[in-house]
Motif scaffolding. Sequence first.
Motif, mmCIF file in Angstrom:
data_model
loop_
_atom_site.group_PDB
_atom_site.id
_atom_site.type_symbol
_atom_site.label_atom_id
_atom_site.label_comp_id
_atom_site.label_asym_id
_atom_site.label_seq_id
_atom_site.Cartn_x
_atom_site.Cartn_y
_atom_site.Cartn_z
ATOM 1 N N GLY A 156 -2.768 2.290 -14.034
ATOM 2 C CA GLY A 156 -2.574 3.728 -14.198
ATOM 3 C C GLY A 156 -1.446 4.096 -15.134
ATOM 4 O O GLY A 156 -1.616 4.958 -16.012
ATOM 5 N N SER A 180 -0.201 7.996 -4.047
ATOM 6 C CA SER A 180 -1.112 6.859 -4.194
ATOM 7 C C SER A 180 -0.992 5.878 -3.039
ATOM 8 O O SER A 180 -1.999 5.356 -2.553
ATOM 9 C CB SER A 180 -0.846 6.143 -5.523
ATOM 10 O OG SER A 180 -1.638 4.992 -5.649
ATOM 11 N N GLY A 189 3.634 10.651 -7.973
ATOM 12 C CA GLY A 189 2.255 10.163 -7.948
ATOM 13 C C GLY A 189 2.118 8.865 -7.180
ATOM 14 O O GLY A 189 1.127 8.645 -6.470
ATOM 15 N N PHE A 196 -3.219 -0.639 -4.346
ATOM 16 C CA PHE A 196 -2.092 0.201 -4.757
ATOM 17 C C PHE A 196 -1.395 -0.369 -5.986
ATOM 18 O O PHE A 196 -1.153 0.347 -6.970
ATOM 19 C CB PHE A 196 -1.123 0.325 -3.583
ATOM 20 C CG PHE A 196 0.197 0.929 -3.931
ATOM 21 C CD1 PHE A 196 0.290 2.238 -4.376
ATOM 22 C CD2 PHE A 196 1.369 0.191 -3.797
ATOM 23 C CE1 PHE A 196 1.522 2.801 -4.693
ATOM 24 C CE2 PHE A 196 2.598 0.740 -4.106
ATOM 25 C CZ PHE A 196 2.671 2.049 -4.564
ATOM 26 N N SER A 234 -3.479 0.022 -9.015
ATOM 27 C CA SER A 234 -3.456 1.392 -9.543
ATOM 28 C C SER A 234 -2.219 1.638 -10.392
ATOM 29 O O SER A 234 -2.267 2.376 -11.383
ATOM 30 C CB SER A 234 -3.515 2.400 -8.388
ATOM 31 O OG SER A 234 -2.307 2.407 -7.648
ATOM 32 N N PRO A 283 -3.959 9.690 -8.706
ATOM 33 C CA PRO A 283 -2.639 10.333 -8.595
ATOM 34 C C PRO A 283 -1.576 9.695 -9.478
ATOM 35 O O PRO A 283 -0.738 10.404 -10.056
ATOM 36 C CB PRO A 283 -2.294 10.169 -7.106
ATOM 37 C CG PRO A 283 -3.605 10.014 -6.425
ATOM 38 C CD PRO A 283 -4.478 9.283 -7.390
ATOM 39 N N VAL A 284 -1.608 8.362 -9.590
ATOM 40 C CA VAL A 284 -0.641 7.679 -10.458
ATOM 41 C C VAL A 284 -0.866 8.075 -11.911
ATOM 42 O O VAL A 284 0.081 8.385 -12.643
ATOM 43 C CB VAL A 284 -0.756 6.150 -10.301
ATOM 44 C CG1 VAL A 284 0.164 5.432 -11.290
ATOM 45 C CG2 VAL A 284 -0.403 5.733 -8.884
ATOM 46 N N ALA A 316 -6.783 5.231 -5.032
ATOM 47 C CA ALA A 316 -5.339 5.362 -5.268
ATOM 48 C C ALA A 316 -4.964 5.558 -6.730
ATOM 49 O O ALA A 316 -3.823 5.924 -7.034
ATOM 50 C CB ALA A 316 -4.628 4.111 -4.731
ATOM 51 N N PHE A 317 -5.902 5.355 -7.643
ATOM 52 C CA PHE A 317 -5.596 5.292 -9.069
ATOM 53 C C PHE A 317 -5.248 6.646 -9.677
ATOM 54 O O PHE A 317 -4.269 6.776 -10.427
ATOM 55 C CB PHE A 317 -6.799 4.669 -9.793
ATOM 56 C CG PHE A 317 -6.854 4.907 -11.267
ATOM 57 C CD1 PHE A 317 -5.991 4.250 -12.125
ATOM 58 C CD2 PHE A 317 -7.784 5.791 -11.813
ATOM 59 C CE1 PHE A 317 -6.051 4.462 -13.487
ATOM 60 C CE2 PHE A 317 -7.847 6.001 -13.165
ATOM 61 C CZ PHE A 317 -6.975 5.335 -14.007
ATOM 62 N N SER A 339 -3.967 4.767 -0.618
ATOM 63 C CA SER A 339 -4.440 3.381 -0.579
ATOM 64 C C SER A 339 -4.846 2.969 0.831
ATOM 65 O O SER A 339 -5.778 2.174 1.002
ATOM 66 C CB SER A 339 -3.351 2.443 -1.115
ATOM 67 O OG SER A 339 -2.229 2.398 -0.250
#
Length: 257
Positions: A75, A183, A179, A68, A71, A133-134, A130-131, A187
């Motif tokens: 991100g 995320s 986001g 997380f 990301s 959405p961020v 998890a990456f 995660s």
Amino acid sequence: MKDLLKDTLYPAAMLMLLVGAWLAGVYLLHLPPYLLPSPHDVFDRLTGDFGYLMWHSGVTTFISLAGFFLSIVIGIPLAIALVSSKILDRTLMPWLVLSQTFPKVALAPLITVWFGLGMGPKIGVTFLVAFFPVLISSVVGLRSIESEMIELADSMKASRLQKFWKFRLPMALPSIFAGIKVSVAFSIVGAVIAEWVGATQGLGYLLLQANASLDTSLLFAVLICLTVIGVVLYYSVEWLEKMMIPWHATVRLKDRL
């Protein structure tokens, strides 16, 4: 105190309703334990194997948080770079979107073959889940600044860096946090997927073991642990959002409801 009571009363009532329906279903339908264990059996498993479950929960939590945070660290700066450069956006964004079409469950074994069975590959799989959405929320937020705000910054003779720190980033924070909240939930899923492949510890590993031996009480205990981890992480991010953007309409409206 009243807000805290309201925030806990409704979830507690819903939990009691679900447990009551679960208990009624087990006893009224006479379901065998291997199909659906009773809440009492699951509670006994949680208390009896508490230390064992906490150890595996700690492993999964570490993997989830590592993926997380990775990301976020990758991100958000990448989103800033994509918004700042049209060439970079046109070059990288199609490939980033394409990378999300591959199912992460299928990629996990390949990553394990390439990089081994350590923590690194598992964190990498969690990061991949998890990456996105961020990244997307950050890009949308950074691009959604109103033209009037840019004109205001120009009228104040703000530099490009000042426009970013004083105008563009604060306006993007609500979207970025949206986001991040997605995320942090993803995660947990990513960590479980990673632990399905070549793992000897973690809640994902316990899920496989419980499924193979039809140990449904352990399976439900693991699911409860995953739920608790997910809820704690999600509301931790929401608390941080309230601390950082108390001025935003969504936060103020939620506080009034």
